[in-house]
Scaffold this motif. Structure first.
Motif, short mmCIF file in Angstrom:
data_model
loop_
_atom_site.label_atom_id
_atom_site.label_comp_id
_atom_site.label_asym_id
_atom_site.label_seq_id
_atom_site.Cartn_x
_atom_site.Cartn_y
_atom_site.Cartn_z
N PHE A 106 0.69 -1.13 0.05
CA PHE A 106 -0.20 0.00 -0.07
C PHE A 106 0.75 1.26 -0.10
O PHE A 106 0.72 2.09 -0.63
CB PHE A 106 -0.93 -0.01 1.13
N LEU A 107 1.70 1.40 0.94
CA LEU A 107 2.69 2.45 0.99
C LEU A 107 3.56 2.65 -0.17
O LEU A 107 3.91 3.61 -0.71
CB LEU A 107 3.37 2.51 2.39
N SER A 149 5.22 20.32 0.99
CA SER A 149 5.78 19.44 2.17
C SER A 149 5.22 17.80 1.81
O SER A 149 5.76 17.03 2.61
CB SER A 149 5.33 19.77 3.27
N LEU A 153 7.09 13.59 2.61
CA LEU A 153 6.68 12.64 3.21
C LEU A 153 6.70 11.30 2.13
O LEU A 153 6.80 10.25 2.32
CB LEU A 153 5.12 12.88 3.54
N PHE A 156 9.96 9.88 2.16
CA PHE A 156 10.21 9.12 3.37
C PHE A 156 9.29 7.85 3.31
O PHE A 156 9.91 6.79 3.79
CB PHE A 156 9.93 10.13 4.51
N TYR A 160 10.70 3.77 3.65
CA TYR A 160 10.17 3.15 4.72
C TYR A 160 9.63 1.80 4.10
O TYR A 160 9.97 0.70 4.35
CB TYR A 160 9.15 3.87 5.52
N ILE A 179 12.83 18.45 6.07
CA ILE A 179 12.26 19.52 7.39
C ILE A 179 13.04 20.75 7.60
O ILE A 179 12.67 21.79 7.78
CB ILE A 179 11.88 18.56 8.39
N ASN B 26 -2.34 -1.73 10.92
CA ASN B 26 -0.87 -1.32 10.70
C ASN B 26 -0.92 0.12 10.96
O ASN B 26 -1.49 1.07 10.54
CB ASN B 26 -0.49 -1.57 9.25
N MET B 28 1.45 2.25 10.63
CA MET B 28 1.92 3.20 9.60
C MET B 28 0.94 3.49 8.74
O MET B 28 0.69 4.85 8.06
CB MET B 28 3.13 2.63 8.83
N HIS B 29 0.11 2.67 8.22
CA HIS B 29 -1.07 2.90 7.18
C HIS B 29 -1.89 3.71 8.01
O HIS B 29 -2.52 4.64 7.43
CB HIS B 29 -1.74 1.50 6.82
N VAL B 32 -0.91 7.36 7.60
CA VAL B 32 -1.08 7.57 6.16
C VAL B 32 -2.78 7.97 5.85
O VAL B 32 -3.24 9.01 5.30
CB VAL B 32 -0.75 6.60 5.32
N TYR B 33 -3.56 7.24 6.63
CA TYR B 33 -4.93 7.50 6.50
C TYR B 33 -5.31 8.86 7.47
O TYR B 33 -6.11 9.60 6.84
CB TYR B 33 -5.91 6.39 7.09
N LEU B 35 -3.20 11.26 7.66
CA LEU B 35 -2.76 12.32 6.37
C LEU B 35 -4.12 12.52 5.69
O LEU B 35 -4.37 13.89 5.24
CB LEU B 35 -1.79 11.80 5.87
N ILE B 39 -5.81 16.32 5.21
CA ILE B 39 -6.13 16.96 3.71
C ILE B 39 -7.62 17.46 3.64
O ILE B 39 -7.90 18.40 3.11
CB ILE B 39 -5.36 16.49 2.85
N VAL B 62 0.60 18.26 7.16
CA VAL B 62 1.05 17.41 6.63
C VAL B 62 2.54 17.59 6.53
O VAL B 62 3.43 16.30 6.40
CB VAL B 62 0.81 17.57 5.19
N VAL B 66 2.35 14.82 10.82
CA VAL B 66 2.61 13.27 10.21
C VAL B 66 3.89 12.87 9.95
O VAL B 66 4.05 11.78 10.46
CB VAL B 66 1.54 13.46 8.68
N ILE B 67 4.88 13.88 9.62
CA ILE B 67 6.15 13.24 9.22
C ILE B 67 6.74 12.83 10.65
O ILE B 67 7.52 11.68 10.81
CB ILE B 67 6.83 14.22 8.62
N VAL B 70 5.15 9.43 12.05
CA VAL B 70 5.61 8.37 11.08
C VAL B 70 7.17 8.10 11.74
O VAL B 70 7.56 6.80 12.01
CB VAL B 70 5.84 8.85 9.68
N PHE B 71 8.10 9.18 11.82
CA PHE B 71 9.40 9.15 12.61
C PHE B 71 9.31 8.43 13.88
O PHE B 71 9.98 7.28 14.05
CB PHE B 71 9.95 10.37 12.68
N MET B 74 8.30 4.82 13.53
CA MET B 74 9.49 3.96 13.00
C MET B 74 10.65 3.69 14.02
O MET B 74 11.13 2.55 14.17
CB MET B 74 10.14 4.55 11.96
N LEU B 75 11.02 4.96 14.86
CA LEU B 75 12.21 4.71 15.64
C LEU B 75 11.93 4.05 16.76
O LEU B 75 12.88 3.38 17.38
CB LEU B 75 12.59 6.09 15.96
N ALA B 79 6.79 -0.87 13.64
CA ALA B 79 6.51 -1.42 12.49
C ALA B 79 5.73 -2.87 12.48
O ALA B 79 4.82 -2.69 11.56
CB ALA B 79 7.59 -1.50 11.46
#
Lengths: 385, 177
Positions: A106-107, A149, A153, A156, A160, A179, B26, B28-29, B32-33, B35, B39, B62, B66-67, B70-71, B74-75, B79
C-alpha cells in the motif's frame, strides 16, 4: 478575490461570446462548465509542458555533465540525441513494475504518487506570466510551502515501505534534510514578502521591475545574501547535489528509490526534475524580477504575455543550468556537515537577513539601494535645483 | 457547483480517512489515513473561505506532525505492531468492567443526543456553501488581528514555542562526563 487564468481569459470578448453560444446551444448557464473546461485545459497544458521540460532537463543534465567531463553524452537518438528522453520514457513504461515481496504494498504504491502530487500541486501558483498563472492565490507562497511538504513525506514513505536498509537510510536522511532546510528557505522568502507587502506571487512580482536595479536581490544587502540562502536551501529541499544524501550512490546504492522500477521510479525522477524547475521559478519570482519585461514591452495583450513567458522561462532555465552545473562540480556533503550548514549557518543568517530587511524598510522607507545611491549622487552633482 | 463538489470531495476524504485510521491494524497505514483525513479537513476550510487556515493545516500537519508521527513510530519499532499485543486488546475480549461499560453507555447516549438534537439542526439551517468561490482577502485581516486584538495570546504562544524549542535542545544535548 483571487485572480486565475480563467479570470484573465474572461476579460476577452471571444470568451464571453463563447459562453453565450454554449449557453444557447446547451440550454443552461454554461459559465461554470466553461470555467471547469478552461481550468482543465490549462492544468493539462501546464502538467504536460512541465513533464516535457523535466524530460528535456534529464537530457540537458547528461549533455552538460558530458561537456564538463570531456565526454560526448547521448547523441544517437534523433538529432544531437535530442529525443533520448522519449526513448527513456518508453523504456520506463515498458518495464515491469516490481514490488518486493516483503515491501508494504500500500505505502510502496502510494509514495511516488504523493511525491508527484506535491510537486504538481505546487505548479498551481508558479507565475509564468501576469495572465498565465493557474491561480494567483492570496496565500501563494504559503500554499506552495504547504503543498510541497507532501514531497518529503512521499520520499520518506517510499524509503520506509521498500523494507530495505539502503532505502530506509535514504528516506530518513531525506525527511530530516527536507524538514530542516524548509526553515532558512521560508525565512529568506519572508524578507521578500516584507518588501512587497503580500504573499501572492503577482504582488511579489509587481513590486519589482524589468531591470536588475528593481529586483529584490539588489534591493538591499540583506536580500542579496538572502537570495543565496534561499537558493542553497532550495537545492537541499530538492535533494540535488551537493545535497543528494538521500540517494547517495556511493553509499546507499540509490537511496530511497533503490527498490523502485518502471513507472514508479519514473514518478520519483519526474517529481525531482519538476521540483528543481519550481524552486528555480520561485527564486526568480521572489528575487530576480519574475516575469517583468523591461519598459513593459508588448503591453497587456497576448504578445506581452508571451514576452513575459519568455522572460520568466529564460531566467528560470538559467538558474536550472546553475543547478545542473553545481551537481557536476561540487562533491557531496557529509551528513553532519549538512546539518551544521543548515542550523549553524543558514538559519541564523536567514533570521539576521529578515531582521535587517525590517530595519532597512523602517530606516529608508522601503527605498532600494539604487534609489538611495542615485539620489545622493544626483545631490552631490548639484542636482535637484 | 464547485463549492458543493469541493465540499463533497473533502468531506469524503476526511470521513474515509478517519474510518481508515480506526479500521487499519498497521500503525503506519493509520498515519497515512490520518494524513488523508487532515487533507480533507484542509479542503473543508477552503470551502468555508478560510484559505490561510487551510494552508496552515497543510504546513503544520502534512509537513510537520504526520512526518514526526511516522518518524516516532519507526524509531520506536512500531512497524510490526500488528504482530505484537501491546495494548492487551487480544488478551481480553471483554475489555473493561461494568463501571466502564456504564460510563461508556451514558456518554454514548449523551453524545448522540447532542449530535442528533442539538448540532444537526444547526448544520442544516446553516448558510449554503459559497457557490461563486469569490473570497475576501483573509491574510491581512488575520495579521492585523494577531498583532492588535489577540496580541497577548500570540506572544504567549510564541514564548511557549520558544520554551519547547529550548527544552528539546536541552534534552537532545549530549551529556558531558
Amino acid at each position: 478575490m483571487n485572480e486565475t487564468i480563467v479570470t484573465y481569459f474572461a476579460k476577452f470578448e471571444w470568451y464571453k461570446s463563447l459562453v453565450k453560444a454554449l449557453t444557447e446551444m446547451l440550454g443552461f448557464n454554461a459559465e461554470p462548465l466553461m470555467v471547469f473546461l478552461f481550468f482543465f485545459l490549462a492544468a493539462f497544458i501546464v502538467v504536460n509542458v512541465m513533464a516535457v521540460t523535466a524530460g528535456l532537463a534529464t537530457y540537458a543534465e547528461r549533455k552538460i555533465s558530458a561537456d564538463l567531463q570531456l565526454r560526448m553524452g547521448p547523441n544517437r537518438v534523433g538529432p544531437y540525441g535530442l529525443i533520448q528522453f522519449l526513448a527513456d520514457g518508453v523504456k520506463f513504461i515498458m518495464k515491469e513494475g516490481i514490488i518486493p515481496k516483503s515491501a508494504d504494498k500500500f505505502l510502496f504504491t502510494l509514495a511516488p504518487i504523493l511525491c508527484l502530487a506535491g510537486v504538481l500541486g505546487s505548479l498551481t501558483v508558479v507565475p509564468y506570466s501576469s495572465g498565465f498563472i493557474l491561480s494567483d492565490l492570496d496565500i501563494g507562497l504559503f500554499f506552495l510551502i504547504g503543498i510541497s511538504s507532501l514531497v518529503g513525506l512521499g520520499i520518506f514513505l517510499g524509503g520506509y515501505a521498500s523494507n530495505s536498509k539502503w532505502a530506509m537510510l535514504g528516506g530518513m536522511r531525506a525527511a530530516a534534510q527536507i524538514i530542516s532546510y524548509e526553515i532558512p528557505v521560508v525565512i529568506s522568502g519572508l524578507s521578500c514578502v516584507l518588501l512587497a507587502g503580500g504573499l501572492s506571487f503577482t504582488t511579489l512580482i509587481e513590486a519589482q521591475t524589468g531591470f536588475p536595479q528593481g529586483w529584490f536581490v539588489f534591493h538591499n544587502p540583506f536580500t542579496f545574501i538572502g537570495f543565496f540562502v534561499f537558493f542553497i536551501g532550495g537545492l537541499a529541499e530538492t535533494n540535488r547535489a551537493p545535497f543528494d544524501l538521500p540517494e547517495a550512490e556511493s553509499e546507499l546504492v540509490s537511496g530511497y528509490h533503490t527498490e523502485y522500477s518502471g513507472m514508479r521510479f519514473a514518478f520519483f525522477a519526474l517529481a525531482e526534475y519538476i521540483e528543481v524547475f519550481v524552486v528555480s521559478g520561485v527564486a526568480v519570482a521572489l528575487f530576480l524580477g519574475g516575469y517583468n519585461v523591461p519598459f513593459g514591452l508588448g503591453g497587456d495583450g497576448i504578445l506581452g504575455q508571451f514576452l513575459q513567458l519568455g522572460a520568466f522561462f529564460s531566467k528560470t532555465l538559467a538558474l536550472y543550468y546553475v543547478v545542473i552545473w553545481f551537481r557536476w562540480t561540487l562533491p557531496r556533503l557529509r551528513v553532519d556537515h549538512l546539518m551544521t550548514l543548515c542550523w549553524k549557518y543558514l538559519t541564523p543568517i536567514a533570521i539576521f537577513n529578515l531582521i535587517g530587511t525590517g530595519f532597512w524598510l523602517y530606516g529608508f522607507e522601503g527605498k532600494s539601494l539604487f534609489e538611495l545611491l542615485f539620489k545622493s549622487g544626483a545631490a552631490a552633482a548639484g542636482g535637484g535645483h | 457547483m464547485f463549492g458543493n463538489i469541493l465540499f463533497l470531495v473533502s468531506a469524503l476524504f476526511s470521513v474515509l480517512g478517519a474510518v481508515g485510521v480506526v479500521a487499519t491494524k498497521n500503525i503506519m497505514h493509520a498515519c497515512v489515513y490520518l494524513l488523508m483525513s487532515l487533507i480533507g479537513v484542509a479542503g473543508l476550510y477552503l470551502t468555508l473561505g478560510a484559505d490561510f487556515v487551510a494552508a496552515t493545516q497543510l504546513v503544520v500537519y502534512v509537513g510537520g506532525v504526520v512526518i514526526l508521527m511516522v518518524f516516532a513510530v519507526m524509531l520506536t519499532g512500531g512497524a510490526d505492531s500488528q504482530k505484537s499485543n501491546r495494548f492487551g486488546i487480544k488478551k481480553t475480549p471483554m475489555m473493561g468492567s461494568i463501571g466502564t461499560y456504564i460510563a461508556g453507555g451514558i456518554s454514548a447516549i449523551l453524545a448522540s443526543y447532542i449530535v442528533i438534537f442539538r448540532l444537526l439542526p444547526k448544520v442544516f439551517e446553516a448558510q449554503p456553501v459559497n457557490s461563486t468561490m469569490a473570497f475576501d482577502k483573509t491574510v491581512e485581516k488575520i495579521g492585523m488581528l494577531l498583532v492588535s486584538d489577540h496580541v497577548l495570546a500570540f506572544e504567549i504562544s510564541s514564548v511557549l514555542l520558544l520554551g519547547a524549542l529550548v527544552g528539546a535542545a536541552v534534552i537532545a544535548r549530549p551529556k558531558r562526563n
